[in-house]
Design an enzyme around this catalytic site. Structure first.
Site, PDB file in Angstrom:
ATOM      1  N   LYS A 183       7.265  25.326 -15.783  1.00 41.35           N
ATOM      2  CA  LYS A 183       8.609  24.832 -16.098  1.00 41.35           C
ATOM      3  C   LYS A 183       8.841  24.929 -17.595  1.00 41.35           C
ATOM      4  CE  LYS A 183      10.855  21.358 -17.361  1.00 41.35           C
ATOM      5  NZ  LYS A 183      11.899  22.085 -18.110  1.00 41.35           N
ATOM      6  N   GLU A 258      -0.760  18.159 -24.991  1.00 38.10           N
ATOM      7  CA  GLU A 258      -0.739  18.685 -26.371  1.00 38.10           C
ATOM      8  C   GLU A 258       0.573  18.230 -26.989  1.00 38.10           C
ATOM      9  OE1 GLU A 258      -1.385  22.890 -25.946  1.00 38.10           O
ATOM     10  OE2 GLU A 258      -3.513  22.589 -25.585  1.00 38.10           O
ATOM     11  N   CYS A 291       4.498  22.100 -34.220  1.00 34.31           N
ATOM     12  CA  CYS A 291       3.747  20.863 -33.996  1.00 34.31           C
ATOM     13  C   CYS A 291       2.673  20.660 -35.055  1.00 34.31           C
ATOM     14  CB  CYS A 291       3.109  20.882 -32.609  1.00 34.31           C
ATOM     15  SG  CYS A 291       2.015  22.286 -32.345  1.00 34.31           S
ATOM     16  N   GLU A 389       7.394  12.037 -36.523  1.00 32.99           N
ATOM     17  CA  GLU A 389       7.547  13.502 -36.489  1.00 32.99           C
ATOM     18  C   GLU A 389       9.043  13.830 -36.572  1.00 32.99           C
ATOM     19  OE1 GLU A 389       6.904  15.627 -32.738  1.00 32.99           O
ATOM     20  OE2 GLU A 389       5.656  17.044 -33.840  1.00 32.99           O
TER      21      GLU A 389
HETATM   22  P1  NAD Z   1       9.959  17.425 -24.845  1.00 30.73           P
HETATM   23  O1  NAD Z   1       8.879  16.450 -24.615  1.00 30.73           O
HETATM   24  O2  NAD Z   1      11.343  16.929 -25.008  1.00 30.73           O
HETATM   25  O3  NAD Z   1      10.040  18.495 -23.674  1.00 30.73           O
HETATM   26  C1  NAD Z   1       8.914  19.300 -23.336  1.00 30.73           C
HETATM   27  C2  NAD Z   1       9.068  19.777 -21.904  1.00 30.73           C
HETATM   28  O4  NAD Z   1       8.986  18.664 -21.014  1.00 30.73           O
HETATM   29  C3  NAD Z   1      10.384  20.470 -21.584  1.00 30.73           C
HETATM   30  O5  NAD Z   1      10.131  21.555 -20.728  1.00 30.73           O
HETATM   31  C4  NAD Z   1      11.173  19.384 -20.870  1.00 30.73           C
HETATM   32  O6  NAD Z   1      12.154  19.882 -20.004  1.00 30.73           O
HETATM   33  C5  NAD Z   1      10.071  18.695 -20.094  1.00 30.73           C
HETATM   34  N1  NAD Z   1      10.342  17.311 -19.680  1.00 30.73           N
HETATM   35  C6  NAD Z   1      11.139  16.409 -20.271  1.00 30.73           C
HETATM   36  N2  NAD Z   1      11.089  15.221 -19.616  1.00 30.73           N
HETATM   37  C7  NAD Z   1      10.208  15.384 -18.592  1.00 30.73           C
HETATM   38  C8  NAD Z   1       9.686  14.521 -17.585  1.00 30.73           C
HETATM   39  N3  NAD Z   1      10.061  13.245 -17.489  1.00 30.73           N
HETATM   40  N4  NAD Z   1       8.803  15.013 -16.707  1.00 30.73           N
HETATM   41  C9  NAD Z   1       8.378  16.288 -16.804  1.00 30.73           C
HETATM   42  N5  NAD Z   1       8.839  17.168 -17.735  1.00 30.73           N
HETATM   43  C10 NAD Z   1       9.736  16.714 -18.641  1.00 30.73           C
HETATM   44  O7  NAD Z   1       9.492  18.271 -26.119  1.00 30.73           O
HETATM   45  P2  NAD Z   1      10.309  19.393 -26.899  1.00 30.73           P
HETATM   46  O8  NAD Z   1      11.378  18.708 -27.687  1.00 30.73           O
HETATM   47  O9  NAD Z   1      10.675  20.490 -25.954  1.00 30.73           O
HETATM   48  O10 NAD Z   1       9.200  19.990 -27.879  1.00 30.73           O
HETATM   49  C11 NAD Z   1       8.930  19.472 -29.143  1.00 30.73           C
HETATM   50  C12 NAD Z   1       7.698  18.617 -29.107  1.00 30.73           C
HETATM   51  O11 NAD Z   1       6.598  19.409 -28.631  1.00 30.73           O
HETATM   52  C13 NAD Z   1       7.287  18.139 -30.473  1.00 30.73           C
HETATM   53  O12 NAD Z   1       6.852  16.814 -30.388  1.00 30.73           O
HETATM   54  C14 NAD Z   1       6.116  19.050 -30.834  1.00 30.73           C
HETATM   55  O13 NAD Z   1       5.226  18.526 -31.767  1.00 30.73           O
HETATM   56  C15 NAD Z   1       5.477  19.245 -29.500  1.00 30.73           C
HETATM   57  N6  NAD Z   1       4.628  20.433 -29.496  1.00 30.73           N
HETATM   58  C16 NAD Z   1       3.266  20.263 -29.458  1.00 30.73           C
HETATM   59  C17 NAD Z   1       2.420  21.372 -29.489  1.00 30.73           C
HETATM   60  C18 NAD Z   1       0.919  21.218 -29.428  1.00 30.73           C
HETATM   61  O14 NAD Z   1       0.255  22.198 -29.149  1.00 30.73           O
HETATM   62  N7  NAD Z   1       0.381  20.034 -29.683  1.00 30.73           N
HETATM   63  C19 NAD Z   1       2.972  22.661 -29.543  1.00 30.73           C
HETATM   64  C20 NAD Z   1       4.353  22.796 -29.586  1.00 30.73           C
HETATM   65  C21 NAD Z   1       5.178  21.671 -29.556  1.00 30.73           C
END
Ligand code: NAD
Length: 493
Positions: A183, A258, A291, A389
């Site tokens: 997803k 992650e 991230c 963040e």
């Molecule tokens: P997000 O948590 O808003 O969304 C991530 C994913 O989760 C999306 O596909 C979203 O549709 C899905 N999602 C949202 N609510 C959900 C739920 N209740 N159940 C299941 N899936 C759900 O994050 P974002 O804004 O897309 O990404 C940015 C974040 O990702 C930042 O915090 C960044 O640091 C982190 N990030 C971490 C890494 C790492 O490797 N540690 C890498 C890239 C990004």
């Protein structure tokens, strides 16, 4: 309604991919995907929910026995064929990804997409060359350790590095003999659709890789709550991770998280300042939406004035604009909500007494989503902009007088994803790095990541590690088989 969008001149089918077929949502719902470059609508994408989640997990469950029984050599052959497909369509993938998430086209061409192909090759080769443990004997019994496929895996990814994160999860999950429901994030869903095409053409059997497009919890929750799912790998934000961990708890589904970071970049008194400035400016990559970004500059007080002078000069020379232009260094933020969020953090930091040495506001002359590279000073450790963040082109700078103070500041948030140390002295590096809480620590470099190494975050930056053996440890049911040897064949050992 047409289910094919033309993006950068390339046709993209924007429906789900379930059981080897393109399917629209049962409800007929779609969402509009916009480009952050100019806000233009790129595509109408199928908006999945519980029905699509159920169908995708059912397809993954049905395909699992066949794929799990496929020998490692054949699995590896197909993964290499997927890598070939990625390389063949590299330019298309790079163009679409840049339009969709606004990161630099030159980075997608030279760095990201080659790495996507490499992710498939690496895990294919690890499966066939590395994944073994020597048998060992316990008295007259032989112990044999095997990495068995676990079952359907749900993989949920963020918008800031879509295909990079997707391939980082899909490749080891498939190599391990699992089936997958992917997803992607709703703000950058397009390259995942091409990945499904590429995998299909590479010979991946129907149902082994499934794709459910959709909005946050609406599509994600029914996937992570599903009792037939054997692994959940999630990359995204801490608040979403809490929901996912809670949902996974119902079935005790093993979960790899992650998450976000607020990583420090420490400039010790003996650092090469030219190198420190280059590494610090690199933290603005992808408009700070990385991230791992070292967004907290921690600089020894004896070099802080000179470091700041050089940093400001260098940062002011960065070119902001269209990420497709080869001259551009910093593109847009992903979405109006993200820009608003970034600006909110900066405004509150300034209202609380901080100073924007550079930047501090949006660049409306470039479009709606561009934010000036910003450096905030004068903030205490407990300031919101130091602790949270921001995920935009915003760095903070604090000074320290001793290693003890530097380590306390570096470790003084709830995160622990990464840290960077700049120093001219190897012993000094060892003394400091040994005390840092982080999944990855770089010394005099940044962002280089060998796929053999473990990757993940400490504290609220994540749970678990992936990479090399750690990926297979997560995606497999590890089994030890104890066999009585000839002399000791007895029924009850
Ligand atoms: P997000 O948590 O808003 O969304 C991530 C994913 O989760 C999306 O596909 C979203 O549709 C899905 N999602 C949202 N609510 C959900 C739920 N209740 N159940 C299941 N899936 C759900 O994050 P974002 O804004 O897309 O990404 C940015 C974040 O990702 C930042 O915090 C960044 O640091 C982190 N990030 C971490 C890494 C790492 O490797 N540690 C890498 C890239 C990004």
């Amino acid at each position: 309604m047409s289910h094919t969008a033309t993006v950068a001149g390339i046709p993209v089918d924007t429906r789900h991919w379930i059981g080897g077929r393109r399917v629209a949502s049962a409800s007929g719902a779609t969402f509009t995907d916009h480009s952050p470059i100019d806000g233009a609508a790129l595509a109408e994408v199928s908006r999945g929910g519980a029905e699509e989640a159920d169908a995708a997990v059912a397809a993954a469950k049905a395909a699992f026995p066949g794929w799990a029984a496929t020998g490692p050599a054949e699995r590896a052959r197909i993964l290499h064929a997927i890598a070939d497909g990625v390389e063949k369509r590299l330019e298309e993938l790079a163009q679409i990804e840049t339009l969709d998430n606004g990161a630099l086209l030159r980075s997608h061409r030279r760095g990201v997409m080659p790495r996507v192909a490499h992710n498939f090759r690496f895990f294919a080769d690890w499966l066939t060359n590395e994944l073994s443990h020597p048998d060992f004997d316990t008295n007259t019994r032989r112990n044999h350790v095997s990495w068995d496929p676990a079952g359907p895996c749900v993989l949920i990814t963020p918008w800031n590095a879509p295909l990079m994160m997707e391939s980082w999860k899909v490749a080891p999950a498939l190599a391990a003999g699992n089936t997958v429901v992917l997803k992607p994030a709703e703000w950058s869903p397009l390259t995942a659709s091409l990945l499904a095409d590429i995998a299909h053409r590479a010979g991946l059997p129907a149902g082994v890789l499934n794709l459910v497009q959709g909005y946050g919890a609406e599509a994600g929750r029914p996937l992570v709550e599903h009792p037939d799912v054997r692994r959940i790998s999630f990359t995204g934000s801490v608040p979403t991770a809490r929901h996912i961990a809670a949902a996974a708890a119902a079935n005790l589904t093993p979960t790899s998280l992650e998450l976000g970071g607020k990583s420090p970049l420490l400039v010790l008194a003996d650092a090469d300042l030219a190198l420190a400035v280059e590494l610090a400016v690199e933290q603005y990559d992808n408009a700070g939406q990385v991230c791992l970004a070292g967004t907290r500059l921690l600089v020894h007080e004896s070099v802080a004035a000179e470091f700041t002078r050089r940093f400001v000069e260098r940062a002011n020379a960065l070119v902001q604009g269209d990420p497709r232009d080869p001259a551009t260094d910093i593109g847009p933020t992903i979405h109006p909500r993200q820009l608003e969020r970034v600006d909110g953090f900066v405004r509150r930091a300034i209202a609380a007494g901080g100073t924007a040495v550079i930047g501090g506001s949006p660049r409306h002359d470039l479009g709606d989503l561009y934010y000036r590279p910003t450096l905030l000073t004068g903030l205490p450790q407990d300031a919101e902009a130091v602790q949270e963040e921001i995920f935009g082109p915003v760095l903070t700078l604090q000074t320290f007088a001793s290693d003890d103070e530097a380590v306390a500041l570096a470790n003084g948030t709830r995160f622990g994803l990464a840290a960077t140390v700049v120093t001219g002295d190897r012993k000094h590096a060892d003394l400091v790095t040994g005390r840092l809480v982080a999944g990855t620590v770089w010394v005099n470099c940044f962002y280089v990541r060998d796929l053999r190494a473990p990757f993940g975050g400490s504290r609220q930056s994540g749970a678990g590690r992936e990479g090399g053996t750690w990926s297979f440890d997560f995606y497999c049911d590890i089994k030890n088989t104890v066999t009585a040897q000839e002399a000791g064949w007895t029924r009850h050992g």
